[in-house]
Structure formats: C-alpha cells, structure tokens
Design an enzyme around this catalytic site. Structure first.
Site, PDB file in Angstrom:
ATOM      1  N   TRP A 115     -11.229  -2.434  -8.990  1.00 44.63           N
ATOM      2  CA  TRP A 115     -11.840  -2.227 -10.315  1.00 44.63           C
ATOM      3  C   TRP A 115     -12.512  -0.856 -10.411  1.00 44.63           C
ATOM      4  O   TRP A 115     -12.726  -0.334 -11.491  1.00 44.63           O
ATOM      5  CB  TRP A 115     -12.891  -3.307 -10.611  1.00 44.63           C
ATOM      6  CG  TRP A 115     -12.337  -4.685 -10.871  1.00 44.63           C
ATOM      7  CD1 TRP A 115     -12.515  -5.789 -10.091  1.00 44.63           C
ATOM      8  CD2 TRP A 115     -11.540  -5.125 -11.980  1.00 44.63           C
ATOM      9  NE1 TRP A 115     -11.868  -6.871 -10.637  1.00 44.63           N
ATOM     10  CE2 TRP A 115     -11.261  -6.491 -11.796  1.00 44.63           C
ATOM     11  CE3 TRP A 115     -11.009  -4.481 -13.114  1.00 44.63           C
ATOM     12  CZ2 TRP A 115     -10.499  -7.239 -12.700  1.00 44.63           C
ATOM     13  CZ3 TRP A 115     -10.248  -5.228 -14.013  1.00 44.63           C
ATOM     14  CH2 TRP A 115     -10.001  -6.579 -13.805  1.00 44.63           C
ATOM     15  N   ARG A 166      -0.027   8.959 -10.280  1.00 46.04           N
ATOM     16  CA  ARG A 166      -0.109   7.773  -9.429  1.00 46.04           C
ATOM     17  C   ARG A 166       0.611   6.566 -10.034  1.00 46.04           C
ATOM     18  O   ARG A 166       1.246   5.778  -9.332  1.00 46.04           O
ATOM     19  CB  ARG A 166      -1.584   7.395  -9.200  1.00 46.04           C
ATOM     20  CG  ARG A 166      -2.361   8.386  -8.376  1.00 46.04           C
ATOM     21  CD  ARG A 166      -3.814   7.961  -8.272  1.00 46.04           C
ATOM     22  NE  ARG A 166      -3.943   6.625  -7.719  1.00 46.04           N
ATOM     23  CZ  ARG A 166      -3.892   6.334  -6.417  1.00 46.04           C
ATOM     24  NH1 ARG A 166      -3.761   7.308  -5.555  1.00 46.04           N
ATOM     25  NH2 ARG A 166      -4.001   5.107  -6.003  1.00 46.04           N
ATOM     26  N   ASP A 180       0.838  -1.205   0.000  1.00 44.26           N
ATOM     27  CA  ASP A 180       0.000   0.000   0.000  1.00 44.26           C
ATOM     28  C   ASP A 180       0.872   1.254   0.000  1.00 44.26           C
ATOM     29  O   ASP A 180       1.977   1.244   0.542  1.00 44.26           O
ATOM     30  CB  ASP A 180      -0.896  -0.036   1.251  1.00 44.26           C
ATOM     31  CG  ASP A 180      -2.097   0.875   1.118  1.00 44.26           C
ATOM     32  OD1 ASP A 180      -2.305   1.447   0.027  1.00 44.26           O
ATOM     33  OD2 ASP A 180      -2.833   1.017   2.103  1.00 44.26           O
ATOM     34  N   GLU A 211     -12.167  -4.466  -5.115  1.00 47.39           N
ATOM     35  CA  GLU A 211     -12.583  -3.053  -5.049  1.00 47.39           C
ATOM     36  C   GLU A 211     -11.759  -2.180  -6.002  1.00 47.39           C
ATOM     37  O   GLU A 211     -12.215  -1.123  -6.439  1.00 47.39           O
ATOM     38  CB  GLU A 211     -12.436  -2.519  -3.610  1.00 47.39           C
ATOM     39  CG  GLU A 211     -13.428  -3.088  -2.612  1.00 47.39           C
ATOM     40  CD  GLU A 211     -13.141  -4.549  -2.233  1.00 47.39           C
ATOM     41  OE1 GLU A 211     -11.965  -4.962  -2.239  1.00 47.39           O
ATOM     42  OE2 GLU A 211     -14.114  -5.287  -1.948  1.00 47.39           O
ATOM     43  N   SER A 233      -7.250  -5.731  -5.657  1.00 45.30           N
ATOM     44  CA  SER A 233      -8.430  -6.221  -4.931  1.00 45.30           C
ATOM     45  C   SER A 233      -9.672  -6.114  -5.817  1.00 45.30           C
ATOM     46  O   SER A 233      -9.664  -5.401  -6.827  1.00 45.30           O
ATOM     47  CB  SER A 233      -8.639  -5.399  -3.655  1.00 45.30           C
ATOM     48  OG  SER A 233      -9.094  -4.109  -3.994  1.00 45.30           O
ATOM     49  N   LEU A 242      10.365 -21.270  -4.150  1.00 42.21           N
ATOM     50  CA  LEU A 242       9.458 -20.255  -3.580  1.00 42.21           C
ATOM     51  C   LEU A 242       8.161 -20.268  -4.371  1.00 42.21           C
ATOM     52  O   LEU A 242       8.182 -20.283  -5.605  1.00 42.21           O
ATOM     53  CB  LEU A 242      10.097 -18.856  -3.697  1.00 42.21           C
ATOM     54  CG  LEU A 242       9.163 -17.673  -3.380  1.00 42.21           C
ATOM     55  CD1 LEU A 242       8.906 -17.560  -1.879  1.00 42.21           C
ATOM     56  CD2 LEU A 242       9.745 -16.354  -3.893  1.00 42.21           C
ATOM     57  N   HIS A 257       3.149   3.147  -8.887  1.00 42.23           N
ATOM     58  CA  HIS A 257       3.007   1.709  -9.171  1.00 42.23           C
ATOM     59  C   HIS A 257       4.265   1.178  -9.872  1.00 42.23           C
ATOM     60  O   HIS A 257       4.700   0.062  -9.605  1.00 42.23           O
ATOM     61  CB  HIS A 257       1.778   1.454 -10.049  1.00 42.23           C
ATOM     62  CG  HIS A 257       0.476   1.818  -9.379  1.00 42.23           C
ATOM     63  ND1 HIS A 257       0.186   1.458  -8.084  1.00 42.23           N
ATOM     64  CD2 HIS A 257      -0.604   2.523  -9.818  1.00 42.23           C
ATOM     65  CE1 HIS A 257      -1.024   1.909  -7.761  1.00 42.23           C
ATOM     66  NE2 HIS A 257      -1.518   2.561  -8.789  1.00 42.23           N
ATOM     67  N   ARG A 262      -5.346  -2.058   8.696  1.00 43.81           N
ATOM     68  CA  ARG A 262      -6.538  -2.898   8.522  1.00 43.81           C
ATOM     69  C   ARG A 262      -6.234  -4.027   7.549  1.00 43.81           C
ATOM     70  O   ARG A 262      -5.234  -4.007   6.843  1.00 43.81           O
ATOM     71  CB  ARG A 262      -7.747  -2.084   8.067  1.00 43.81           C
ATOM     72  CG  ARG A 262      -7.476  -1.018   7.084  1.00 43.81           C
ATOM     73  CD  ARG A 262      -8.716  -0.312   6.589  1.00 43.81           C
ATOM     74  NE  ARG A 262      -8.295   0.470   5.458  1.00 43.81           N
ATOM     75  CZ  ARG A 262      -7.826   1.702   5.536  1.00 43.81           C
ATOM     76  NH1 ARG A 262      -7.781   2.320   6.696  1.00 43.81           N
ATOM     77  NH2 ARG A 262      -7.389   2.327   4.464  1.00 43.81           N
ATOM     78  N   GLY A 306       0.203   5.398  -4.435  1.00 42.98           N
ATOM     79  CA  GLY A 306      -0.392   6.688  -4.829  1.00 42.98           C
ATOM     80  C   GLY A 306       0.194   7.831  -4.017  1.00 42.98           C
ATOM     81  O   GLY A 306       0.568   8.872  -4.565  1.00 42.98           O
TER      82      GLY A 306
HETATM   83  C1  FPP Z   1      -1.560   0.216  -3.404  1.00 48.68           C
HETATM   84  O1  FPP Z   1      -1.179   1.542  -3.519  1.00 48.68           O
HETATM   85  C2  FPP Z   1      -1.057  -0.573  -4.539  1.00 48.68           C
HETATM   86  C3  FPP Z   1      -1.845  -1.181  -5.477  1.00 48.68           C
HETATM   87  C4  FPP Z   1      -3.311  -1.120  -5.447  1.00 48.68           C
HETATM   88  C5  FPP Z   1      -1.275  -1.937  -6.583  1.00 48.68           C
HETATM   89  C6  FPP Z   1      -0.013  -2.667  -6.292  1.00 48.68           C
HETATM   90  C7  FPP Z   1       0.338  -3.460  -7.479  1.00 48.68           C
HETATM   91  C8  FPP Z   1       1.572  -3.543  -8.026  1.00 48.68           C
HETATM   92  C9  FPP Z   1       2.759  -2.842  -7.517  1.00 48.68           C
HETATM   93  C10 FPP Z   1       1.687  -4.438  -9.229  1.00 48.68           C
HETATM   94  C11 FPP Z   1       1.778  -5.852  -8.739  1.00 48.68           C
HETATM   95  C12 FPP Z   1       2.303  -6.783  -9.730  1.00 48.68           C
HETATM   96  C13 FPP Z   1       2.819  -8.002  -9.418  1.00 48.68           C
HETATM   97  C14 FPP Z   1       3.439  -8.838 -10.470  1.00 48.68           C
HETATM   98  C15 FPP Z   1       2.815  -8.547  -8.047  1.00 48.68           C
HETATM   99  P1  FPP Z   1      -2.328   2.628  -3.620  1.00 48.68           P
HETATM  100  O2  FPP Z   1      -2.477   2.994  -5.056  1.00 48.68           O
HETATM  101  O3  FPP Z   1      -3.557   2.147  -2.947  1.00 48.68           O
HETATM  102  O4  FPP Z   1      -1.661   3.792  -2.807  1.00 48.68           O
HETATM  103  P2  FPP Z   1      -2.406   4.947  -1.989  1.00 48.68           P
HETATM  104  O5  FPP Z   1      -3.164   4.273  -0.894  1.00 48.68           O
HETATM  105  O6  FPP Z   1      -1.251   5.767  -1.500  1.00 48.68           O
HETATM  106  O7  FPP Z   1      -3.272   5.678  -2.972  1.00 48.68           O
END
Ligand code: FPP
Length: 261
Positions: A79, A43, A30, A77, A75, A141, A47, A204, A33
């Site tokens: 989407w 954002r 998390d 959500e 998740s 792994l 990622h 959470r 963003g």
């Molecule tokens: C949360 O940050 C992160 C995500 C919802 C996406 C994480 C996914 C990746 C890094 C790609 C994963 C790929 C593989 C192969 C495992 P947020 O956008 O919710 O951050 P914020 O809460 O600060 O807005």
C-alpha cells in the site's frame, strides 16, 4: 541442481513424476519492476507482462494436477507504493478476474482470496466476492490470491478470534492445539504449501504464509516474474522432487516408512 538450460520443456516434463507432485504451490511473484527497468519501461509494464506469467502458471498448474496455487499478489506493505502503481495493480486484478471468470468456471478453477480484502477498493471487492461465489463449486484447482496480506497480522487476527471463542466458551484453552488454531487462519481448510517459489533472486519470506510454511520446501530462482513461464515452473517442481522431505524424522525412519516410528 543440474544445468537444465539446454533441455526442452517436453524433456523436463518427461522427468517429472506424477505421483510426487506438490499438492500446494505458493509463489512470491517478484521482479516486475526490475524487468521493466531493464527495458527502460514504466514499472507498470512489468506488472502487465507479469499477468501473462500469472495466466500461464495457473493454466499449467491445473493441467499438471496441482491442487492449490497461492499467489502473493499484493502485500500489506505494498500500500506504501506510489498511488498510481497501487491503482494500476488493483485495475490489473479486476481486469484479470473480469476477463478470466468464464475460463475459470469452465476449467474447474475455484477462486479464493486471503488477506485484508476489506481494505481493497469496493469495486475490486465486488469482483472478488463474485468470483469466489461463482467458482465455489469448482474442484480441479484452488487459485488462492493473497491480497493486502501479511503473515504476522493473519496470526494476530487468528489469536484475537481464538480469545473471543475462549471467552464465549466455544473453545477451551486446554483444547487449543495446532489443528484447532489452523481453523482461525485465512487458509483454513487448505493444505500447507509443499513448495514455495520466489522469483527475482531475493531469498526471503517477506511475511508470506509464516505459519503455513513451517515444513515447506523453498525454491529461489533469479528469473524475474514476467519471464517466469511453464518451463521455469517445471524446473521448480523437478527440483522439489529431487529433495527428501523428512518433517523432523531421520533419513532411516523415512526410508523404513512411517511404521518404523
Ligand atoms: C513484485 O514485483 C510484484 C508485485 C508486487 C505485484 C504482482 C502482482 C501481479 C502480477 C498481479 C496479480 C494478479 C492476480 C490476478 C494474481 P516488484 O514490483 O516488487 O518488482 P521489483 O522488486 O523488481 O521492483
């Protein structure tokens, strides 16, 4: 927890006990963003850098001897996020699998996915299925990625399948217990997570591994996911190793060993 800010990665590594490693680590990644916002970047830049953390954490988990790593990548959500961000995340996932498949094969990493993968774009499904198949014999792994995943709906889906099997006489209602039920979950065959890490200061569970985390140790860090690297992972493991896991028993029972029960 002591203040380990000034300690080096090597020093933390020397404090880690190889005999008490978590077998299964799950991570809620998390803060991508917020990481980007702090730098006035879009954002998606968060990622992208978050993918470097993903790579480093996978490599390190394998090196240190963790057996299962589950990453909450998307998740149910998620989407609802802006379509451009959803598309970018799907693209990053596909890029990662395309680029890293060879390394995963060479390094003995077995890829698995949990969640409603059938809802992902067909191209992503193809790459995922290919990665699952190509790495199915690997043993070092298990990299388990949660995609369009939600813990409550995983449980509901499992219940529906159990009901069908009861109707068909494959399972009896009396014979249904926790061990049998677990076979109907997406994580069937995997041990429950010993340690669950969530980055970015949120505390959470957000519908992640609800059944599986019944006895899991939780570790929360303020570090944002794009900044979470090997040293942060080591600190989480060290913190885990300083805890006493009792699984509902008394401290005395644990000290005397399981024979005392
Ligand atoms: C949360 O940050 C992160 C995500 C919802 C996406 C994480 C996914 C990746 C890094 C790609 C994963 C790929 C593989 C192969 C495992 P947020 O956008 O919710 O951050 P914020 O809460 O600060 O807005």
């Amino acid at each position: 927890m002591n203040d380990y800010k000034n300690i080096t990665t090597e020093e933390i590594l020397s404090l880690i006990s190889q005999s008490n490693l978590p077998e299964h680590v799950a991570i809620i990644m998390d803060g991508n963003g917020r990481w980007a916002k702090q730098r006035r970047l879009p954002r998606i830049s968060g990622h992208k850098v978050g993918m470097d953390s993903v790579r480093e954490v996978i490599t390190f988990s394998r090196e240190i001897g963790i057996k299962v790593l589950t990453l909450y990548a998307f998740s149910q959500e998620n989407w609802k996020r802006p379509q451009a961000e959803v598309k970018a995340l799907m693209r990053l996932l596909q890029e990662y699998l395309r680029k890293e498949l060879k390394t995963m094969t060479e390094k003995g990493i077995r890829f698995r996915a949990i969640g409603e993968t059938e809802k992902l774009p067909p191209a992503a499904q193809d790459i995922i299925n290919n990665a699952i198949e190509e790495t199915s014999k690997n043993k070092d792994l298990i990299l388990n990625v949660a995609l369009s995943y939600g813990g409550r709906s995983e449980i509901i889906e499992a219940v529906k399948k159990v009901l069908t099997d009861i109707e068909n006489g494959k399972v009896s209602a009396d014979g249904l217990d926790e061990a049998v039920f677990e076979n109907y979950l997406n994580t069937s065959g995997l041990p429950d997570p010993d340690l669950l890490i969530r980055t970015s200061g949120e505390k959470r569970i957000s519908n992640f591994l609800l059944w599986q985390s019944a006895y899991t140790e939780f570790y929360f860090t303020d570090t944002l996911w794009p900044d979470f690297r090997k040293k942060d992972m080591l600190l989480a493991i060290l913190d885990y190793q300083q805890r006493e896991r009792r699984f509902g028993l008394t401290r005395e029972q644990i000290r005397r060993g399981l024979d005392a029960i």
